[in-house]
Write a protein that holds these residues in place. Structure first.
Motif, PDB file in Angstrom:
ATOM      1  N   UNK A  27      13.048  12.851  -5.608  1.00  0.00           N
ATOM      2  CA  UNK A  27      13.817  12.109  -4.601  1.00  0.00           C
ATOM      3  C   UNK A  27      13.818  12.799  -3.238  1.00  0.00           C
ATOM      4  N   UNK A  28      13.233  14.024  -3.185  1.00  0.00           N
ATOM      5  CA  UNK A  28      13.304  14.779  -1.938  1.00  0.00           C
ATOM      6  C   UNK A  28      12.542  14.121  -0.792  1.00  0.00           C
ATOM      7  N   UNK A  29      11.531  13.320  -1.167  1.00  0.00           N
ATOM      8  CA  UNK A  29      10.644  12.766  -0.145  1.00  0.00           C
ATOM      9  C   UNK A  29      11.161  11.471   0.479  1.00  0.00           C
ATOM     10  N   UNK A  30      12.289  10.972  -0.005  1.00  0.00           N
ATOM     11  CA  UNK A  30      12.727   9.648   0.467  1.00  0.00           C
ATOM     12  C   UNK A  30      13.153   9.687   1.937  1.00  0.00           C
ATOM     13  N   UNK A  31      12.737   8.654   2.663  1.00  0.00           N
ATOM     14  CA  UNK A  31      13.118   8.553   4.082  1.00  0.00           C
ATOM     15  C   UNK A  31      14.430   7.771   4.199  1.00  0.00           C
ATOM     16  N   UNK A  32      15.000   7.735   5.396  1.00  0.00           N
ATOM     17  CA  UNK A  32      16.202   6.931   5.613  1.00  0.00           C
ATOM     18  C   UNK A  32      15.946   5.456   5.300  1.00  0.00           C
ATOM     19  N   UNK A  33      14.741   4.993   5.639  1.00  0.00           N
ATOM     20  CA  UNK A  33      14.392   3.602   5.344  1.00  0.00           C
ATOM     21  C   UNK A  33      14.378   3.344   3.837  1.00  0.00           C
ATOM     22  N   UNK A  34      13.859   4.320   3.070  1.00  0.00           N
ATOM     23  CA  UNK A  34      13.838   4.181   1.603  1.00  0.00           C
ATOM     24  C   UNK A  34      15.275   4.093   1.067  1.00  0.00           C
ATOM     25  N   UNK A  35      16.149   4.933   1.630  1.00  0.00           N
ATOM     26  CA  UNK A  35      17.532   4.950   1.144  1.00  0.00           C
ATOM     27  C   UNK A  35      18.250   3.645   1.494  1.00  0.00           C
ATOM     28  N   UNK A  36      17.935   3.089   2.664  1.00  0.00           N
ATOM     29  CA  UNK A  36      18.528   1.805   3.043  1.00  0.00           C
ATOM     30  C   UNK A  36      18.060   0.724   2.071  1.00  0.00           C
ATOM     31  N   UNK A  37      16.775   0.784   1.695  1.00  0.00           N
ATOM     32  CA  UNK A  37      16.267  -0.179   0.718  1.00  0.00           C
ATOM     33  C   UNK A  37      16.947   0.063  -0.637  1.00  0.00           C
ATOM     34  N   UNK A  38      17.178   1.338  -0.955  1.00  0.00           N
ATOM     35  CA  UNK A  38      17.893   1.681  -2.190  1.00  0.00           C
ATOM     36  C   UNK A  38      19.283   1.065  -2.216  1.00  0.00           C
ATOM     37  N   UNK A  39      19.957   1.089  -1.090  1.00  0.00           N
ATOM     38  CA  UNK A  39      21.290   0.492  -1.008  1.00  0.00           C
ATOM     39  C   UNK A  39      21.229  -1.018  -1.244  1.00  0.00           C
ATOM     40  N   UNK A  40      20.219  -1.658  -0.633  1.00  0.00           N
ATOM     41  CA  UNK A  40      20.061  -3.099  -0.817  1.00  0.00           C
ATOM     42  C   UNK A  40      19.801  -3.412  -2.304  1.00  0.00           C
ATOM     43  N   UNK A  41      18.915  -2.636  -2.923  1.00  0.00           N
ATOM     44  CA  UNK A  41      18.599  -2.850  -4.339  1.00  0.00           C
ATOM     45  C   UNK A  41      19.834  -2.598  -5.209  1.00  0.00           C
ATOM     46  N   UNK A  42      20.631  -1.592  -4.819  1.00  0.00           N
ATOM     47  CA  UNK A  42      21.849  -1.294  -5.575  1.00  0.00           C
ATOM     48  C   UNK A  42      22.782  -2.505  -5.591  1.00  0.00           C
ATOM     49  N   UNK A  43      22.923  -3.140  -4.415  1.00  0.00           N
ATOM     50  CA  UNK A  43      23.812  -4.311  -4.350  1.00  0.00           C
ATOM     51  C   UNK A  43      23.323  -5.428  -5.261  1.00  0.00           C
ATOM     52  N   UNK A  44      22.003  -5.594  -5.326  1.00  0.00           N
ATOM     53  CA  UNK A  44      21.442  -6.678  -6.127  1.00  0.00           C
ATOM     54  C   UNK A  44      21.542  -6.353  -7.627  1.00  0.00           C
ATOM     55  N   UNK A  73      17.861  14.735 -11.168  1.00  0.00           N
ATOM     56  CA  UNK A  73      17.279  13.505 -10.628  1.00  0.00           C
ATOM     57  C   UNK A  73      16.336  12.814 -11.616  1.00  0.00           C
ATOM     58  N   UNK A  74      15.586  13.613 -12.387  1.00  0.00           N
ATOM     59  CA  UNK A  74      14.702  13.017 -13.407  1.00  0.00           C
ATOM     60  C   UNK A  74      15.534  12.208 -14.403  1.00  0.00           C
ATOM     61  N   UNK A  75      16.645  12.791 -14.830  1.00  0.00           N
ATOM     62  CA  UNK A  75      17.493  12.115 -15.811  1.00  0.00           C
ATOM     63  C   UNK A  75      18.082  10.835 -15.214  1.00  0.00           C
ATOM     64  N   UNK A  76      18.415  10.900 -13.926  1.00  0.00           N
ATOM     65  CA  UNK A  76      18.959   9.710 -13.259  1.00  0.00           C
ATOM     66  C   UNK A  76      17.933   8.578 -13.266  1.00  0.00           C
ATOM     67  N   UNK A  77      16.687   8.937 -12.964  1.00  0.00           N
ATOM     68  CA  UNK A  77      15.611   7.938 -12.969  1.00  0.00           C
ATOM     69  C   UNK A  77      15.443   7.348 -14.377  1.00  0.00           C
ATOM     70  N   UNK A  78      15.537   8.211 -15.396  1.00  0.00           N
ATOM     71  CA  UNK A  78      15.409   7.727 -16.778  1.00  0.00           C
ATOM     72  C   UNK A  78      16.559   6.796 -17.152  1.00  0.00           C
ATOM     73  N   UNK A  79      17.781   7.138 -16.713  1.00  0.00           N
ATOM     74  CA  UNK A  79      18.932   6.281 -17.033  1.00  0.00           C
ATOM     75  C   UNK A  79      18.702   4.877 -16.469  1.00  0.00           C
ATOM     76  N   UNK A 105      17.940   7.605  -5.263  1.00  0.00           N
ATOM     77  CA  UNK A 105      18.258   8.364  -4.056  1.00  0.00           C
ATOM     78  C   UNK A 105      19.559   7.874  -3.440  1.00  0.00           C
ATOM     79  N   UNK A 106      19.746   6.551  -3.437  1.00  0.00           N
ATOM     80  CA  UNK A 106      20.983   6.004  -2.883  1.00  0.00           C
ATOM     81  C   UNK A 106      22.190   6.428  -3.728  1.00  0.00           C
ATOM     82  N   UNK A 107      22.030   6.405  -5.059  1.00  0.00           N
ATOM     83  CA  UNK A 107      23.134   6.821  -5.945  1.00  0.00           C
ATOM     84  C   UNK A 107      23.530   8.269  -5.638  1.00  0.00           C
ATOM     85  N   UNK A 108      22.539   9.123  -5.389  1.00  0.00           N
ATOM     86  CA  UNK A 108      22.865  10.519  -5.049  1.00  0.00           C
ATOM     87  C   UNK A 108      23.655  10.613  -3.742  1.00  0.00           C
ATOM     88  N   UNK A 109      23.371   9.718  -2.782  1.00  0.00           N
ATOM     89  CA  UNK A 109      24.143   9.783  -1.531  1.00  0.00           C
ATOM     90  C   UNK A 109      25.608   9.419  -1.806  1.00  0.00           C
TER      91      UNK A 109
END
Ligand code: HEC
Ligand code: HEC
Length: 262
Positions: A27-44, A73-79, A105-109
């Motif tokens: 998750x270290x490589x995620x950009x702000x744009x990726x995290x914003x997309x993560x937030x959108x996906x989280x809502x859905x 983070x690996x475990x989070x992805x697996x969950x 990545x969004x969940x970690x924020x």
């Protein structure tokens, strides 16, 4: 003596990449744009169970620095990809690897946000909890009894808003959480008995009902004169009008403090 530095080198070489603190997270490589997309996906995909802000509902509160099932983070992805078998957490098949990483990545924020502020005094809330009779229906850390869900780590699962509404309007809070099909209230009567309680079990011929005192009653369906299922009803009293605002805030704070991580 000559080979000592060599074995020291070997040890450094073996230990270094295995140290989880130094290992790279996907998750270290995620950009702000990726995290914003993560937030959108989280809502859905996640918000309907975990709440729009991740503070919990049917699903656990994710706005915590440490998650029991996702220590790294690996475990989070697996969950997210596999779900948690035997619980209400489903595998989310519809996300590809990249999207899964963005949501993770969004969940970690969320976990780095300040914890929700308690509205009152948890210590006073703990005494109120006893004085108000809650242990008659709930267990906390082995103390108490009864028909309600265990509350030992309820602060991990539920945020402030949900906890307050579960005290003010238990039936409404319950209907948000599908898990509470387990908590269906039924009323049955035979010619010499009448019981209201939770349905423990039901098949074509019989039904078992646990009353508020905890006693299980078993009935043959052919003996029943009346059999009602009462949806969106809770056996838990509504405490909204019964408790002053200060007490309500203290009780909610106590419930928020019941966490696996302090
Ligand atoms: C149908 C409801 C539902 C949906 C949708 C859902 N979850 Fe969950 N999730 C749960 C439940 C219930 C649990 C709690 C399992 C337990 O502790 O028994 C959980 C647990 C988790 C945990 C573990 C928390 C911990 O304390 O270790 C994580 C992380 C998580 N969910 C992330 C997600 C993410 C991210 C999404 C969306 C991609 C998502 N969930 C979608 C219901 C859901
Ligand atoms: C007569 C039994 C009874 C009493 C007394 C009672 N509860 Fe409950 N409670 C329940 C039941 C049953 C549920 C399960 C959901 C439902 O049916 O509303 C519940 C649900 C809850 C929940 C939601 C838990 C979750 O995981 O979603 C909380 C929080 C709660 N009760 C707190 C309390 C507190 C605090 C008190 C005392 C002020 C209390 N209860 C008194 C029966 C009771």
């Amino acid at each position: 003596m000559k080979n000592v530095p060599i074995s020291a080198l070997v040890i450094i070489f073996l230990v270094f990449p295995a140290d989880p603190l130094l290992a790279q997270s996907p998750l270290d490589e995620l950009s702000d744009g990726d995290l914003a997309d993560g937030e959108r996906l989280f809502r859905v995909h996640c918000a309907r169970c975990h709440g729009i802000d991740g503070a919990g509902g049917e699903g656990s509160n994710l706005a915590r620095p440490r998650l029991r099932f996702a220590p790294d983070d690996e475990a989070l992805i697996d969950v997210i990809g596999d779900g948690i078998p035997g619980t209400g957490m489903p595998a989310i098949w519809t996300l590809d690897d990249e999207q899964t990483a963005r949501v993770a990545g969004y969940v970690r924020t969320l976990g780095r946000l300040e914890a929700e502020e308690m509205p009152g005094d948890p210590g006073r809330g703990a005494s109120l909890y006893q004085a108000t009779g809650c242990p008659a229906c709930h267990i906390i850390a082995g103390h108490g009894t009864g028909i309600g869900p265990e509350l030992t780590e309820v602060g991990d699962r539920r945020g402030l808003a949900y906890l307050r509404s579960s005290l003010v309007e238990p039936a409404a809070a319950q209907s948000q959480t599908m898990g509470y099909q387990d908590y269906l209230t039924v009323r049955v009567s035979t010619k010499d008995d009448s019981v209201e309680g939770l349905r423990v079990n039901e098949d074509a011929f019989s039904i078992q009902v646990r009353d508020v005192a905890g006693t299980v009653h078993s009935f043959r369906k052919k003996d029943l004169l009346k059999f009602e299922k009462i949806f969106a009803h809770s056996l838990m009293p509504e405490y909204g009008g019964a408790l002053p605002e200060r007490d309500m805030n203290d009780l909610v704070s106590y419930l928020m403090s019941l966490r696996s991580e302090k």
